[in-house]
Design an enzyme around this catalytic site. Structure first.
Site, mmCIF file in Angstrom:
data_model
loop_
_atom_site.group_PDB
_atom_site.id
_atom_site.type_symbol
_atom_site.label_atom_id
_atom_site.label_comp_id
_atom_site.label_asym_id
_atom_site.label_seq_id
_atom_site.Cartn_x
_atom_site.Cartn_y
_atom_site.Cartn_z
ATOM 1 N N ASP A 37 0.766 -0.932 -0.235
ATOM 2 C CA ASP A 37 -0.143 0.032 -0.172
ATOM 3 C C ASP A 37 1.327 0.866 0.553
ATOM 4 O O ASP A 37 1.663 1.828 0.692
ATOM 5 C CB ASP A 37 -0.856 -0.379 1.004
ATOM 6 C CG ASP A 37 -2.050 1.194 1.197
ATOM 7 O OD1 ASP A 37 -2.225 1.821 0.194
ATOM 8 O OD2 ASP A 37 -3.324 0.333 1.904
ATOM 9 N N ASP A 38 0.771 1.972 -0.819
ATOM 10 C CA ASP A 38 1.775 3.324 -0.864
ATOM 11 C C ASP A 38 2.642 3.334 -1.332
ATOM 12 O O ASP A 38 3.745 4.142 -0.452
ATOM 13 C CB ASP A 38 0.922 3.796 0.071
ATOM 14 C CG ASP A 38 -0.205 4.786 -0.022
ATOM 15 O OD1 ASP A 38 -1.622 4.633 -0.426
ATOM 16 O OD2 ASP A 38 -0.484 5.961 1.416
ATOM 17 N N CYS A 77 -6.305 3.789 -3.708
ATOM 18 C CA CYS A 77 -6.983 2.119 -3.345
ATOM 19 C C CYS A 77 -7.970 1.513 -3.903
ATOM 20 O O CYS A 77 -7.813 0.777 -4.161
ATOM 21 C CB CYS A 77 -6.869 2.238 -1.325
ATOM 22 S SG CYS A 77 -5.853 3.034 -0.653
ATOM 23 N N ARG A 81 -7.382 -1.298 -6.192
ATOM 24 C CA ARG A 81 -7.993 -2.979 -6.287
ATOM 25 C C ARG A 81 -9.326 -3.905 -6.452
ATOM 26 O O ARG A 81 -9.088 -4.639 -7.329
ATOM 27 C CB ARG A 81 -8.407 -2.831 -4.301
ATOM 28 C CG ARG A 81 -7.294 -2.674 -3.449
ATOM 29 C CD ARG A 81 -7.298 -1.831 -1.790
ATOM 30 N NE ARG A 81 -6.389 -1.446 -1.512
ATOM 31 C CZ ARG A 81 -5.376 -1.575 -0.913
ATOM 32 N NH1 ARG A 81 -5.656 -3.107 -0.612
ATOM 33 N NH2 ARG A 81 -4.176 -1.137 -0.691
ATOM 34 N N LYS A 130 -6.016 -5.824 4.107
ATOM 35 C CA LYS A 130 -6.552 -4.378 3.386
ATOM 36 C C LYS A 130 -7.650 -5.243 2.424
ATOM 37 O O LYS A 130 -7.750 -5.550 1.256
ATOM 38 C CB LYS A 130 -6.399 -3.693 3.144
ATOM 39 C CG LYS A 130 -6.594 -2.009 2.619
ATOM 40 C CD LYS A 130 -6.227 -0.754 2.836
ATOM 41 C CE LYS A 130 -6.798 0.072 1.337
ATOM 42 N NZ LYS A 130 -5.873 0.996 1.846
ATOM 43 N N HIS A 132 -10.972 -2.548 1.427
ATOM 44 C CA HIS A 132 -11.724 -1.435 1.017
ATOM 45 C C HIS A 132 -12.398 -1.083 -0.779
ATOM 46 O O HIS A 132 -12.667 -0.456 -1.089
ATOM 47 C CB HIS A 132 -10.679 -1.121 0.885
ATOM 48 C CG HIS A 132 -10.345 0.796 0.986
ATOM 49 N ND1 HIS A 132 -9.699 1.619 0.779
ATOM 50 C CD2 HIS A 132 -11.934 1.955 1.759
ATOM 51 C CE1 HIS A 132 -10.205 3.261 1.604
ATOM 52 N NE2 HIS A 132 -11.738 2.802 1.735
ATOM 53 N N SER A 155 -9.052 1.021 4.955
ATOM 54 C CA SER A 155 -7.294 1.785 5.115
ATOM 55 C C SER A 155 -6.969 1.703 6.269
ATOM 56 O O SER A 155 -8.361 2.515 7.111
ATOM 57 C CB SER A 155 -6.676 3.038 3.934
ATOM 58 O OG SER A 155 -7.169 3.135 3.260
ATOM 59 N N HIS A 244 1.500 2.628 3.771
ATOM 60 C CA HIS A 244 -0.166 3.132 4.366
ATOM 61 C C HIS A 244 0.391 3.963 5.292
ATOM 62 O O HIS A 244 0.622 2.414 6.402
ATOM 63 C CB HIS A 244 -1.150 2.628 3.834
ATOM 64 C CG HIS A 244 -2.078 3.621 3.810
ATOM 65 N ND1 HIS A 244 -2.855 4.319 5.073
ATOM 66 C CD2 HIS A 244 -2.881 4.394 2.798
ATOM 67 C CE1 HIS A 244 -3.512 5.366 4.467
ATOM 68 N NE2 HIS A 244 -4.377 4.782 2.949
ATOM 69 N N ASP A 294 0.112 -0.695 -5.042
ATOM 70 C CA ASP A 294 -1.812 -0.324 -5.356
ATOM 71 C C ASP A 294 -1.805 0.871 -5.736
ATOM 72 O O ASP A 294 -3.192 1.451 -6.362
ATOM 73 C CB ASP A 294 -2.622 -0.613 -4.020
ATOM 74 C CG ASP A 294 -2.916 0.347 -3.215
ATOM 75 O OD1 ASP A 294 -0.987 1.293 -2.914
ATOM 76 O OD2 ASP A 294 -3.341 0.912 -2.377
ATOM 77 N N ASN A 295 -0.829 1.901 -5.093
ATOM 78 C CA ASN A 295 -0.699 2.744 -5.765
ATOM 79 C C ASN A 295 0.859 3.965 -5.913
ATOM 80 O O ASN A 295 1.576 2.990 -5.007
ATOM 81 C CB ASN A 295 -0.873 4.226 -6.265
ATOM 82 C CG ASN A 295 -2.092 4.597 -4.289
ATOM 83 O OD1 ASN A 295 -3.109 4.180 -4.101
ATOM 84 N ND2 ASN A 295 -1.270 4.908 -3.214
ATOM 85 N N LYS A 325 0.641 9.534 -5.577
ATOM 86 C CA LYS A 325 -0.703 8.987 -5.316
ATOM 87 C C LYS A 325 -1.662 10.190 -5.758
ATOM 88 O O LYS A 325 -1.662 10.945 -5.286
ATOM 89 C CB LYS A 325 -0.836 8.873 -3.621
ATOM 90 C CG LYS A 325 -2.488 8.300 -3.212
ATOM 91 C CD LYS A 325 -2.210 8.099 -2.242
ATOM 92 C CE LYS A 325 -3.718 7.236 -1.281
ATOM 93 N NZ LYS A 325 -3.699 6.121 -0.028
#
Length: 537
Positions: A37-38, A77, A81, A130, A132, A155, A244, A294-295, A325
Site C-alpha cells: 500500500d502506497d 486505494c 484494488r 486490507k 476496501h 485503510s 500506508h 497499489d499506487n 498518489k
C-alpha cells in the site's frame, strides 16, 4: 488460522466434498498476490540503489523477474484494488473513488472477482489484509469468492487505535471515555475504532497496529499450509498495511539512520521474505508469487512517504502540488512489481514491457485453465508470455483514470501510447509543503516522450514535428478507448452512506470497543479474541 468459525467449517466441508480428483490431475499452479500500500517505485533496492531496507524483495527480484514499467490501475486505494480483482478499469466496474467507513455499497455485485473465477476452477481462496471494496452485506470479501478472510475492511487510518503509530498530522489514540470521543482532529477518525475481521466476525476492535504485520504473516502462513495439505491449488490475496500511514513500528535506534519509514519498509520486507519461505516449503516450483504496489507514495505525508525514484513529475512540481498518489503522473501509478516462480519464470530477468495490475486477472485465469467471465470487456491482458520470458511486449495503449486529484473521479484523462504519455488534465493533489497544483485542462493535450524524459519535465512543443506526428495517433487511441468503454457492459457502484453500517462490535462501549475499560488489549493478541464477537451481516 486457529479453530475455524462455524461458517468456515461449512464452507470448507462443502468445498472438500466437491473434490472429484486429486490436485495433480488439475496441474494448476498456486497463486500468491502480495499488494503493498502506497509503496514507491524507489522503495525497492532492486529499483533504486539508495534503498537499503529490502534484502528479501531484492532476493525475490534476483530469483525472478523485475518489471520496471508496471502500473497500478488507479492512483488510489479502492479503484486500484477493484481493477486488480476484476481486470477492468473503474470506468467499467463502477469503482471510481474510495469507499467510506459508512459506505452502504462496494464493488458492484454483478462484477465477477478473480477469487470467484478461481474458486469455481477448484481453488481454495484466501484474502488477508486490507479489503476496501465494501464491508456491508454481500460486499464483504466472504461473499466475493474468498473461502477465508482475515483483515481490516478499509485503510488503517480510517479508525482509531490504542497504538496510533506515526502519521502527519499525528492522530490521538482511541478514547476510553465519552468526553474524549468528542474531541475532533482534522483528518483523524476518533469516534469509531478500527476493526479486525476473521471471516464475518469482528475479532478485535480497536486493532493493535503494532502486531498487525505479524498477525498477517501468521495467518498467511496458516492458510498456505492448510491449503497445501488439502490437496487443492490455492489463491492467496495478501493486501498489506505497509506502507500506508500510520506506520505502526517501534522507533528505530538513532544510530541506524533508517528513520521511521525505513524501519517500516524493513518490516514489510521481512514479511514478504517469510511468505516466500513458507511458499517455497509448500510447493516450490508450483507457486507463482506476484508482488506489486497499489499506487504511488502519499507525498503530503512528507518523511512518512516513499521514494519515487526518477519519476518525480517535474512539470507538476514546478507549478506546485504533488505528482504522486492520486495523480496520473508516473509517480502516482508506476509501482514496483516482481514475479517469482522457480522453474517457470527466468531468474535475474528485467522486463521493460508496459504492464498493469489489470493484467493479473486474465493472466491468472489463463494459467488456471479457467475462462474469463462473459458479457464484458477487459482492460487487462494475459501476460504469461512475458512472465515466461518468451516475449517482452505488453500494452501499446494504457489508460490512467483520475484518482482523486483534478478532474472527475474515474474519468480517463491521461493516456499512454508506447513511449508517449498524453495529459488532458493535471494538478489537484497536495504536496508535502501543502501546495496544491492548479487544476488545468489541456486541449490539445500535454505530451511527454518518456524514453527521453522519464521525469516528465518538458512536454513536447506543440509546433514540433514530433508532436504533430504523434497527436493524431494519441487522439485516435483516446477516442477508441472512450468508445469501447461507452459501449461496454458498465457497472455502477453504490456510494451512498449510512452510519448504521459502520463496523462496531459493541456499540455500548466508547469507540465500539470489544472489551471494557481496564481489560488489557494485549490479551486479544494472545488469541482470546479468536472467536466471533459480532457477526457483520
Amino acid at each position: 488460522m486457529g479453530t475455524p468459525s462455524p461458517r468456515a467449517v461449512l464452507v470448507l466441508a462443502a468445498a472438500l466434498a466437491g473434490l472429484s480428483a486429486p490436485r495433480a490431475a488439475y496441474g494448476q499452479p498456486n497463486f500468491i498476490i502480495i499488494l503493498a500500500d502506497d509503496v514507491g517505485w524507489g522503495d525497492l533496492g532492486a529499483n533504486w540503489a539508495e534503498t537499503k531496507e529490502t534484502p528479501h524483495l531484492d532476493e525475490l527480484a534476483a530469483e525472478g523477474m523485475r518489471f520496471v514499467d508496471f502500473h497500478s490501475a488507479a492512483s488510489t486505494c479502492s479503484p486500484s484494488r477493484a481493477s486488480l480483482l476484476t481486470g477492468r478499469l473503474g470506468a467499467r466496474n463502477g469503482v471510481t473513488h474510495n469507499f467510506a467507513v459508512t459506505s452502504v455499497g462496494g464493488l458492484p455485485l454483478n462484477e465477477t472477482t478473480l477469487a470467484e473465477v478461481l474458486r469455481e476452477a477448484g481453488y481454495s481462496t484466501g484474502a488477508i489484509g486490507k479489503w476496501h471494496l465494501g464491508h456491508h452485506g454481500r460486499h464483504h470479501p466472504s461473499f466475493r469468492g474468498f473461502d477465508y478472510y482475515f483483515g481490516i475492511p478499509y485503510s488503517h487510518d480510517m479508525g482509531c487505535t490504542d497504538t496510533p503509530g506515526y502519521n502527519l498530522p499525528p492522530c490521538p489514540p482511541c478514547p476510553w471515555h465519552g468526553a474524549a470521543a468528542r474531541v475532533a482532529r482534522k483528518d483523524c477518525y476518533t469516534e469509531v475504532a478500527l476493526p479486525l475481521f476473521e471471516n464475518l466476525a469482528i475479532v478485535q476492535q480497536p486493532v493493535n497496529l503494532s502486531s498487525l504485520a505479524a498477525r498477517y504473516a501468521e495467518e498467511a502462513a496458516r492458510f498456505i499450509r492448510w491449503a497445501s495439505d488439502s490437496g487443492r491449488p490455492f489463491f492467496l490475496y495478501l493486501a498489506l498495511a505497509h506502507m500506508h500511514v500510520p506506520l505502526g513500528v517501534p522507533p528505530p535506534p538513532p544510530a541506524s539512520g533508517r528513520g521511521i519509514y525505513g524501519a517500516s519498509l524493513s518490516e514489510m520486507d521481512a514479511l514478504v521474505g517469510r511468505i516466500k519461505q513458507v511458499a517455497d516449503s509448500h510447493g516450490k516450483g508450483n507457486t507463482l508469487l506476484w508482488f506489486a504496489g497499489d499506487n504511488g507514495p502519499w507525498a503530503q505525508k512528507c518523511e512518512l512517504a516513499g521514494r519515487l525514484g526518477p519519476f518525480v513529475g517535474a512539470w507538476q512540481r514546478q507549478r506546485g502540488g504533488s505528482s504522486a498518489k492520486q495523480t496520473t503522473w508516473e509517480g502516482g501509478h508506476r509501482v514496483p512489481a516482481l514475479a517469482y516462480w522457480p522453474g517457470r519464470i527466468p531468474a535475474k530477468r528485467t522486463s521493460r514491457a508496459l504492464l498493469s495490475a489489470l493484467d493479473v486477472f486474465p493472466t491468472l485465469v489463463a494459467l488456471a485453465g479457467a475462462a474469463l467471465p462473459p458479457n464484458r470487456r477487459f482492460d487487462g491482458m494475459d501476460v504469461s508470455p512475458v512472465l515466461f520470458g518468451w516475449s517482452d511486449v505488453g500494452h501499446k495503449v494504457l489508460l490512467h483514470p483520475n484518482s482523486g486529484a483534478a478532474g472527475k473521479d474515474g474519468e480517463i484523462e491521461t493516456l499512454r501510447l508506447a513511449q508517449y504519455k498524453a495529459f488532458y488534465t493535471t494538478g489537484g493533489a497536495t504536496a508535502c509543503d501543502g501546495s496544491i497544483g492548479p487544476a488545468e485542462h489541456h486541449q490539445p493535450p500535454l505530451i511527454f516522450n518518456l524514453d527521453r524524459d522519464i521525469q516528465e519535465q518538458e512536454p513536447l512543443d506543440v509546433a514540433s514535428r514530433e508532436y504533430q506526428a504523434v497527436l493524431p495517433a494519441v487522439s485516435r487511441a483516446y477516442a477508441q478507448a472512450l468508445e469501447d468503454i461507452a459501449t461496454d457492459n458498465v457497472s455502477v457502484a453504490d456510494y451512498s452512506k449510512d452510519p448504521a453500517v459502520t463496523p462496531c462490535c459493541n456499540a455500548r462501549h466508547v469507540a465500539c470497543r470489544c472489551q471494557a475499560p481496564g481489560t488489557h488489549a494485549a490479551a486479544l493478541d494472545r488469541g482470546t479474541e479468536r472467536r466471533a464477537m459480532r457477526l457483520c451481516l
